[in-house]
Design an enzyme around this catalytic site. Structure first.
Site, mmCIF file in Angstrom:
data_model
loop_
_atom_site.group_PDB
_atom_site.id
_atom_site.type_symbol
_atom_site.label_atom_id
_atom_site.label_comp_id
_atom_site.label_asym_id
_atom_site.label_seq_id
_atom_site.Cartn_x
_atom_site.Cartn_y
_atom_site.Cartn_z
ATOM 1 N N LYS A 166 0.826 -1.223 0.000
ATOM 2 C CA LYS A 166 0.000 0.000 0.000
ATOM 3 C C LYS A 166 0.854 1.264 0.000
ATOM 4 O O LYS A 166 0.639 2.176 0.784
ATOM 5 C CB LYS A 166 -0.967 -0.007 1.182
ATOM 6 C CG LYS A 166 -1.909 -1.217 1.169
ATOM 7 C CD LYS A 166 -2.902 -1.184 2.313
ATOM 8 C CE LYS A 166 -3.782 -2.417 2.358
ATOM 9 N NZ LYS A 166 -3.102 -3.658 2.741
HETATM 10 O O1 LIG Z 1 -9.086 -3.396 1.989
HETATM 11 C C1 LIG Z 1 -8.212 -4.186 2.320
HETATM 12 C C2 LIG Z 1 -6.947 -4.178 1.759
HETATM 13 C C3 LIG Z 1 -6.046 -5.127 2.148
HETATM 14 N N1 LIG Z 1 -6.361 -6.066 3.073
HETATM 15 C C4 LIG Z 1 -5.325 -7.088 3.397
HETATM 16 O O2 LIG Z 1 -5.821 -8.376 2.981
HETATM 17 C C5 LIG Z 1 -5.522 -9.356 3.944
HETATM 18 C C6 LIG Z 1 -6.803 -9.913 4.544
HETATM 19 O O3 LIG Z 1 -6.519 -10.928 5.490
HETATM 20 P P1 LIG Z 1 -7.669 -11.947 6.041
HETATM 21 O O4 LIG Z 1 -6.938 -12.719 7.091
HETATM 22 O O5 LIG Z 1 -8.111 -12.797 4.893
HETATM 23 O O6 LIG Z 1 -8.767 -11.109 6.592
HETATM 24 C C7 LIG Z 1 -4.592 -8.684 4.957
HETATM 25 O O7 LIG Z 1 -3.267 -8.859 4.518
HETATM 26 C C8 LIG Z 1 -4.979 -7.220 4.875
HETATM 27 O O8 LIG Z 1 -3.893 -6.371 5.207
HETATM 28 C C9 LIG Z 1 -7.602 -6.078 3.618
HETATM 29 O O9 LIG Z 1 -7.939 -6.932 4.472
HETATM 30 N N2 LIG Z 1 -8.508 -5.131 3.221
#
Ligand SMILES: O=c1ccn([C@@H]2O[C@H](COP(=O)(O)O)[C@@H](O)[C@H]2O)c(=O)[nH]1
Length: 276
Positions: free
Chosen positions: A96
């Site tokens: 990001k």
């Molecule tokens: O809007 C957003 C952008 C990035 N993320 C990232 O995705 C994963 C989600 O992890 P889970 O364990 O599947 O919930 C994580 O790396 C976040 O930093 C997001 O969740 N939302």
């Protein structure tokens, strides 16, 4: 191969829209990793090898590596491992980034040259010049935050903004339209859209045409797979990288953690495919 071509090829060749998120948290590792100085790499490499056949992409989140002294070296080694052993699967570095152009140029070197990622997540908030160093690397992917998955996404992303013609629309729609119409000249852009906002996802798909969308928020954050696929897919039933991190990584904390992760990945891949 260009990121977008690699991704399209993988969607079709492996028949999967699942993105496996690599967010290693040592507190949740199986006991076997307790005294391992390379635990981040070893844990994630085992997960990547076990889940590769179900993955259209891998998404390491840089914070889970940078939080530890040797973490970035282990991330570099992990991406090299994926590139060597699973060369058909693109790696999306979730960092990001977003800063003034001269600093952004260094972040592009970090993501693409030092770490070897195929694509990187970017914050578009600072505007075109902050994105340009990434867009110029048009063999790689630039994946911009559009409507994020967290509850606070509403704080700014849904506020009405007015463009030069005086037309008002929520900020996330303005971001989608600007990137699709003005920043995507080389076809190397994609957007992040949270699975937890399926109605907004439908609107975004309508704005951006066939552009790939990275969708975090199924699994641990509760996003609905049916709504995501129905509202987000393109006409040919692709267009999406649907990410799950914790739901796959920590399917089991026992000795069979990698097999449990593979089962979780297969199950989610199949659940996604049911609605394509
Ligand atoms: O809007 C957003 C952008 C990035 N993320 C990232 O995705 C994963 C989600 O992890 P889970 O364990 O599947 O919930 C994580 O790396 C976040 O930093 C997001 O969740 N939302």
């Amino acid at each position: 191969m260009r990121f977008v071509d690699k991704l399209r090829h993988r969607w079709h060749a492996a028949d999967t829209l699942l993105c496996v998120g690599l967010d290693p948290d040592p507190a949740r590792f199986p006991d076997a990793f307790v005294d391992d100085p390379d635990a981040l790499f070893n844990f994630c490499a085992r997960i990547a090898d076990a889940t590769a056949e179900f993955a259209c992409a891998f998404k390491p989140q840089i914070a889970y590596f940078a939080a530890h002294n040797t973490g970035e070296a282990q991330l570099q080694r992990l991406i090299a491992h994926i590139n060597a052993n699973h060369p058909d699967i693109p790696v999306v570095l979730d960092s990001k980034r977003g800063d003034i152009g001269s600093t952004a140029a260094q972040y592009a070197v970090e993501a693409f040259d030092r770490l070897g990622a195929d694509a990187v997540t970017l914050n578009p908030y600072m505007g075109f010049d902050s994105a340009e160093p990434f867009l110029q690397r048009n063999e790689r992917g630039s994946i911009f935050l559009c409507h994020t998955s967290n509850p606070g996404a509403r704080d700014f992303q849904e506020l009405t903004v007015f463009d030069e013609s005086g037309a008002g629309a929520p900020l996330y729609q303005h971001v989608a339209r600007t990137i699709a119409d003005k920043w995507n000249g080389d076809g190397n852009c994609a957007l992040v859209v949270g699975a937890t906002f399926p109605e907004e996802l439908k609107v975004i798909r309508g704005i951006v045409g066939e552009m790939p969308l990275l969708i975090p928020g199924v699994g641990a954050q509760g996003g609905d797979v049916e709504a995501v696929v129905t509202n987000g897919k393109t006409a040919d039933g692709t267009g999406l990288m649907i990410n799950s991190s914790r739901g796959i990584l920590y399917a089991s904390s026992g000795e069979g953690f990698a097999e449990a992760a593979a089962d979780a990945a297969r199950e989610l891949r199949d659940r996604i495919n049911r609605w394509r």
